[in-house]
Design an enzyme around this catalytic site. Structure first.
Site: not given
Ligand code: GCB
Length: 746
Positions: A368-369, A423, A429, A503, A524
């Site tokens: 992931n990322e 993602n 953001y 998310w 979130k």
């Molecule tokens: C993401 C990550 C996750 C974070 C989320 C966030 O991209 O994969 O683990 O919690 O962003 O809320 O910033």
């Protein structure tokens, strides 16, 4: 006699930094400090101790201890003697303790969540709660038993192949000790004796059963499960048994039409789940798992991304039972470590071995990322190894990855796994909500033959924060709802998306964060950390996804309203909504999902929305002044941004905080000022996750279009009012550049 399995969760002595207490498992030592940030939570070694009486053993019987989850590393000792070590806090591991047993024993488990450079995860936006936080079992098995030493698996693999209405179910068993025969039976479908072969001292059994007119595992509508029992015989009796459930289903990912289950389109309406909850951390009871599942189902979701690590077996079982399609992954996340390769391989082997039979799982995600700090050759190599491993261990599922939005779509890393997922946090953001739409339109046009999904997206909200004019970055329940309204509309017109994952379904512990006056959490979630309250955004999903009729009034926590005419917004899956104000019919509206009414207010009002036999009520009141509890308490910045002078201060021909990033960048002095601010911002972004981020060109373009003011508002910078004024004054001294850059005009 077949194996005996006994839970040993009680009577553990827990020792942390010299202090001893008696605890029951599941247990974590970070239930509190892991959720209250921003101070550091305890990351180190603690000891769990327990007396263990030697059970009565028949000749040759073996005693195993099975740990379902010890975070992050474990060292197991019996009577002072080291028996095993395990790295990785989310998977099952077993230890054969037979030879170390005396009559009375002291079992010791050192659990350690201290930072290191070999076990994932090390940097991620969630708390790494330490402890023995899942069940522990003692297994007493015959000398002949299904393998207990293969990566925590059951020694019994079931693979079903569906063709048309029929299925062939193939079995593989792995066992140790003498085996006369192994028989597999499926109640109602048949029985077969496996062909046995001995390799390296272990017995491999192979066989199959055909099921004509098979009852398919068909998602949430009909999640039918079969059960197969494997029995191992020695001396004419069954000396070991394992029972596993499985489902017969087919699926595929299509670049144009998305996900297919059993031959028909089945768009994956997904949410992500982190396992922890308020005051409890990761030490969950079964009831808590069930409650999570109920909440997810009640919203109408049919898929879950079980992020960012292996979850409890019990939760995968629930997914099987409820027909939820699952994305499974290992915690290879955020920052690649050259010294962590072995651990990724081990965690992937465990994930697949332990979860192979779950009907719900459709993919194994590699990472992931992971590209946050760029894509190195070692990172690529690590991914190639994992990708091959997935294919070698499982011919029926696909490999996957959740990519960072900064990763270029033509990167070889993106192209490596079988399916693609990004993602994206446009509208939170960076950038605006509509940038999500553009991203997918461009992707789909550029790669028409590649299936693409949205593996994460979301916006934070603290349930008490409210606004009549929701804006990105304000942390209000109101903005989060508006954002998700947009996302659902966006999905509806892009049927090629194979799946989308909010998310996150639940707020979760993120010790590094300190936002909106509620440190230590990521907000979130559509549901609060304690699972007690559903935010408005939860209901917009229910309106699109669920068939269970309902009417929901948004803004029930926005009681004191300053506007003369207020918007009353209703989410529902019904097509006609009637609104009553103070008991009198106000208006009726036909529509879909979202219904908006403009209601004049001048006192305290009772609002009632009715449709299809359902209703929802709330009280609102006209207020003279804004209720301060609806705004972020620490947010001086916001007030200053709202003040008129901050907007009207532009000096003709000079820069200000209203200038776009591109305009500022175009001047030498402005660029220097920006470099400093941005450096500080990326360090702080998402609770520190942004540190060291490599920002590619496409992204810089999006950023370049934004006014600096917006970026500051969003970037998690706690700038004091005076500092902002100072910054604005400094910019006011810099003349705008004559020639404007392409990116600024576009
Ligand atoms: C993401 C990550 C996750 C974070 C989320 C966030 O991209 O994969 O683990 O919690 O962003 O809320 O910033």
């Amino acid at each position: 006699m077949v194996r005996i399995v006994k839970k040993i969760n009680e009577q553990w002595e827990f020792e942390k930094q010299g202090e001893r207490t008696l605890v029951s498992l599941p247990h974590t030592w970070n239930a509190e400090d892991g959720q209250t940030g921003p101070a550091l939570y305890y990351r180190g070694a603690c000891t769990y101790r327990r007396r263990l009486k030697k059970p009565a053993l028949a000749s040759g019987q073996q005693v195993y201890l099975e740990f379902r989850g010890v975070n992050s590393s474990a060292l197991v000792r019996m009577n002072g003697k080291e028996l095993a070590r395990h790295d990785g806090g989310y998977s099952t591991f077993r230890v054969n303790v037979t030879d170390a047993l005396e009559e009375d024993n002291t079992l010791e488990v050192l659990a350690d969540n201290a930072p290191n450079d070999r076990v994932y995860p090390q940097r991620a936006d969630f708390t790494f709660y330490g402890g023995i936080y899942r069940d522990v079992y003692m297994i007493i098995a015959d000398s002949s038993h299904f393998d207990l030493d293969d990566h925590g698996g059951s020694g019994f693999r079931i693979t079903s192949e569906v063709s048309g209405d029929n299925a062939v179910v193939r079995f593989e068993t792995y066992s140790v000790g003498e085996a006369e025969k192994i028989v597999v039976s499926i109640p109602g479908a048949g029985e077969t004796e496996l062909a046995l072969e001995t390799v390296d001292g272990k017995t491999y059994g192979r066989g199959s059963i055909a099921i004509p007119d098979v009852h398919k595992w068909d998602g949430v509508e009909d999640p039918y499960l079969y059960e197969a029992t494997a029995a191992l015989y020695r001396g004419g009796v069954a000396v070991d048994l394992v029972r596993e459930r499985f489902g017969c289903r087919e699926f595929r990912f299509d670049a144009e039409e998305g996900f297919f289950l059993n031959g028909r389109r089945y768009p994956l309406h997904g949410v992500s789940r982190h396992q922890d909850r308020l005051g409890v951390g990761n030490a969950l009871t079964r009831k808590m798992h069930e409650e999570d599942m109920e909440l997810i189902l009640s919203m109408g979701a049919n898929s879950i991304r079980l992020a960012h690590y292996q979850h409890d077996q019990y939760f995968y079982d629930l997914c099987d039972e409820k027909g939820i399609v699952v994305w499974a992954e290992i915690p290879y996340i955020t920052v690649h470590m050259d010294t962590g390769r072995e651990n990724t391989i081990r965690q992937m082997k465990e994930l697949i071995t332990q979860n192979y039979n779950h009907a719900s799982i459709v993919c194994w995600a590699l990472s992931n990322e992971i590209s946050l700090q760029g894509v190195t050759e070692d990172l690529m190599e690590n991914h190639r190894i994992l990708n091959d491993l997935v294919h070698e261990m499982d011919k029926t599922r696909v490999s996957a990855m959740a990519n960072l939005f900064l990763l270029e779509t033509d990167s070889p890393l993106v192209r490596l796994p079988d399916i693609r997922g990004y993602n994206l946090y446009y509208g939170w953001y960076v950038g605006e909500m509509e940038d999500n739409d553009t991203f997918f339109d461009e992707f789909h046009e550029k790669y028409p033959d590649t299936a693409i999904g949205l593996t994460e997206y979301g916006a934070d909200s603290v349930i008490t924060l409210q606004s009549p004019k929701p804006e990105k970055g304000d942390y209000t329940e109101s903005y989060q709802a508006v954002y998700h309204e947009h996302m659902l509309e966006m999905f509806a017109s892009r049927p090629y998306l194979w799946g989308t994952y909010v998310w996150n379904m639940f707020e979760f512990g993120a010790a590094g964060r300190n936002e909106a006056g509620d440190p230590g959490k990521n907000h979130k979630g559509l549901v609060t950390f304690d699972r007690q309250q559903k935010k408005d955004a939860y209901y917009i999903y229910k309106a699109w996804w669920s068939r269970e009729k309902f009417v929901h009034l948004c803004g029930s926590r926005y009681h004191d309203r300053v506007e003369d005419t207020t918007e009353i917004k209703v989410y529902s899956n019904l097509e006609k909504i009637t609104l009553y104000v103070d008991g009198r019919l106000f208006a009726q509206q036909e529509g879909q999902h979202v219904f908006r009414f403009q209601v004049p207010i001048d006192g305290v009002h009772q609002i009632r929305a009715v449709g299809g036999g359902c209703e929802d009520c709330m009280e609102i009141a006209k207020a003279d002044a804004p209720n301060p509890s609806y705004f972020m308490s620490h947010d001086k910045v916001r007030n200053w941004f709202d003040a008129p002078q901050a907007n009207g201060e532009d000096r003709e021909g000079y820069l200000s905080i209203n200038s776009t990033m591109a305009q500022i960048q175009a001047t030498e002095q402005g660029a220097a000022l920006l470099a400093d601010i941005l450096g500080r911002m990326t360090k702080k972004a998402a609770g520190g996750m942004g540190e060291g981020a490599a920002i590619p060109e496409a992204m810089q373009k999006i950023v370049a279009r934004q006014p600096l003011k917006k970026l500051l508002q969003q970037g998690g910078m706690e700038l004091e009012e005076e500092k902002l004024e100072e910054l604005n004054r400094a910019l006011n001294q810099i003349r705008k550049a004559e020639v404007q850059k392409e990116s600024e005009r576009g």
